[in-house]
Design a protein around this motif. Structure first.
Motif, mmCIF file in Angstrom:
data_model
loop_
_atom_site.group_PDB
_atom_site.id
_atom_site.type_symbol
_atom_site.label_atom_id
_atom_site.label_comp_id
_atom_site.label_asym_id
_atom_site.label_seq_id
_atom_site.Cartn_x
_atom_site.Cartn_y
_atom_site.Cartn_z
ATOM 1 N N GLY A 167 0.813 -1.208 0.000
ATOM 2 C CA GLY A 167 0.000 0.000 0.000
ATOM 3 C C GLY A 167 0.848 1.260 0.000
ATOM 4 O O GLY A 167 2.082 1.214 0.013
ATOM 5 N N PRO A 168 0.193 2.386 -0.012
ATOM 6 C CA PRO A 168 0.897 3.674 -0.081
ATOM 7 C C PRO A 168 1.921 3.850 1.033
ATOM 8 O O PRO A 168 1.722 3.407 2.162
ATOM 9 C CB PRO A 168 -0.227 4.707 0.053
ATOM 10 N N LEU A 169 3.005 4.500 0.670
ATOM 11 C CA LEU A 169 4.077 4.808 1.605
ATOM 12 C C LEU A 169 4.554 6.211 1.294
ATOM 13 O O LEU A 169 4.905 6.519 0.156
ATOM 14 C CB LEU A 169 5.227 3.804 1.450
ATOM 15 N N ARG A 170 4.547 7.047 2.281
ATOM 16 C CA ARG A 170 4.959 8.441 2.114
ATOM 17 C C ARG A 170 6.412 8.535 1.671
ATOM 18 O O ARG A 170 7.257 7.746 2.103
ATOM 19 C CB ARG A 170 4.778 9.150 3.458
ATOM 20 N N THR A 171 6.719 9.487 0.822
ATOM 21 C CA THR A 171 8.096 9.753 0.412
ATOM 22 C C THR A 171 8.843 10.395 1.566
ATOM 23 O O THR A 171 8.322 11.283 2.233
ATOM 24 C CB THR A 171 8.115 10.692 -0.820
ATOM 25 N N ARG B 261 12.821 -4.717 -0.723
ATOM 26 C CA ARG B 261 12.340 -3.890 -1.841
ATOM 27 C C ARG B 261 13.421 -2.973 -2.374
ATOM 28 O O ARG B 261 14.390 -2.666 -1.692
ATOM 29 C CB ARG B 261 11.169 -3.024 -1.365
ATOM 30 N N HIS B 262 13.207 -2.514 -3.593
ATOM 31 C CA HIS B 262 14.065 -1.486 -4.185
ATOM 32 C C HIS B 262 13.483 -0.128 -3.823
ATOM 33 O O HIS B 262 12.265 0.022 -3.701
ATOM 34 C CB HIS B 262 14.112 -1.634 -5.700
ATOM 35 N N VAL C 58 19.333 3.905 -7.228
ATOM 36 C CA VAL C 58 18.374 2.875 -6.838
ATOM 37 C C VAL C 58 19.109 1.889 -5.936
ATOM 38 O O VAL C 58 20.189 1.410 -6.280
ATOM 39 C CB VAL C 58 17.774 2.146 -8.059
ATOM 40 N N LEU C 59 18.518 1.599 -4.775
ATOM 41 C CA LEU C 59 19.099 0.673 -3.807
ATOM 42 C C LEU C 59 18.111 -0.434 -3.497
ATOM 43 O O LEU C 59 16.914 -0.304 -3.784
ATOM 44 C CB LEU C 59 19.458 1.407 -2.510
ATOM 45 N N ARG D 263 10.008 4.372 -1.995
ATOM 46 C CA ARG D 263 9.930 2.958 -2.346
ATOM 47 C C ARG D 263 9.480 2.842 -3.789
ATOM 48 O O ARG D 263 8.591 3.562 -4.228
ATOM 49 C CB ARG D 263 8.949 2.243 -1.418
ATOM 50 N N MET D 264 10.076 1.904 -4.505
ATOM 51 C CA MET D 264 9.685 1.684 -5.899
ATOM 52 C C MET D 264 8.564 0.643 -5.928
ATOM 53 O O MET D 264 8.437 -0.165 -5.001
ATOM 54 C CB MET D 264 10.896 1.233 -6.715
ATOM 55 N N PRO D 265 7.757 0.662 -6.984
ATOM 56 C CA PRO D 265 6.678 -0.323 -7.073
ATOM 57 C C PRO D 265 7.216 -1.754 -7.044
ATOM 58 O O PRO D 265 8.325 -2.023 -7.521
ATOM 59 C CB PRO D 265 6.014 -0.016 -8.423
#
Length: 167
Positions: free
Chosen positions: A15-19, A106-107, A114-115, A163-165
């Protein structure tokens, strides 16, 4: 056993994750030397965090260490202090506004790099030496994460972390 991507729990996890944003960057020039606070840093898939002595010694799993600013306050509280300087914990990057635990496996994008989150960053015995009696236990559960660089780039203080998709 992997989580079924169609399960309700998987949907919540994805689900959504704040930047978040980068609020501090530090490099460890040599073992046991004081951290150097910098305004920006380069990340490389082979070398890790350029200028940090530890980055390339672990085959990439620990190129970069990250901790949440919110956890600095928690650790300080456990020690009976009002605040805690980020360099004392010897993590490379302090971020705010994002839950690092939600990056597990996750990436994520950090500045233009990108990590991949590779694990938790547990405290070491130096925490007793640096923070005093109880330092090790104060950091437990609040030490942040380790990550490897997947795609090189740069990161600066004030830069975004997201977080990337899921693939």
């Amino acid at each position: 056993m992997p989580l079924d991507p169609a399960s309700p729990l998987a949907r919540l996890i994805d689900g959504p994750l704040r930047t978040g944003r980068v609020i501090w960057i530090g490099l460890r020039p040599a073992r046991r030397k004081a951290m150097l606070a910098v305004e920006s840093a380069q990340l490389d898939p082979t070398e890790g965090l350029i200028g940090d002595h530890y980055s390339s010694r672990t085959g990439g799993a620990r190129h970069v260490t990250l901790i949440q600013a919110e956890h600095l306050s928690a650790i300080a509280s456990h020690l009976g202090r009002d605040a805690l300087a980020p360099e004392l914990l010897r993590r490379n990057i302090v971020v705010a506004g994002i839950n690092l635990a939600a990056l597990k496996g996750r990436h994520f994008r950090l500045g233009s790099a990108v990590l991949e989150a590779t694990g938790e960053c547990h405290p070491c015995s130096r925490m007793e030496e640096i923070l005093g009696t109880g330092g090790y236990n104060s950091v437990r559960g609040h030490g942040g994460i380790t990550a490897r660089v997947v795609e090189g780039g740069s990161v600066g203080v004030g830069g975004a972390m997201e977080r990337m998709p899921a693939p």
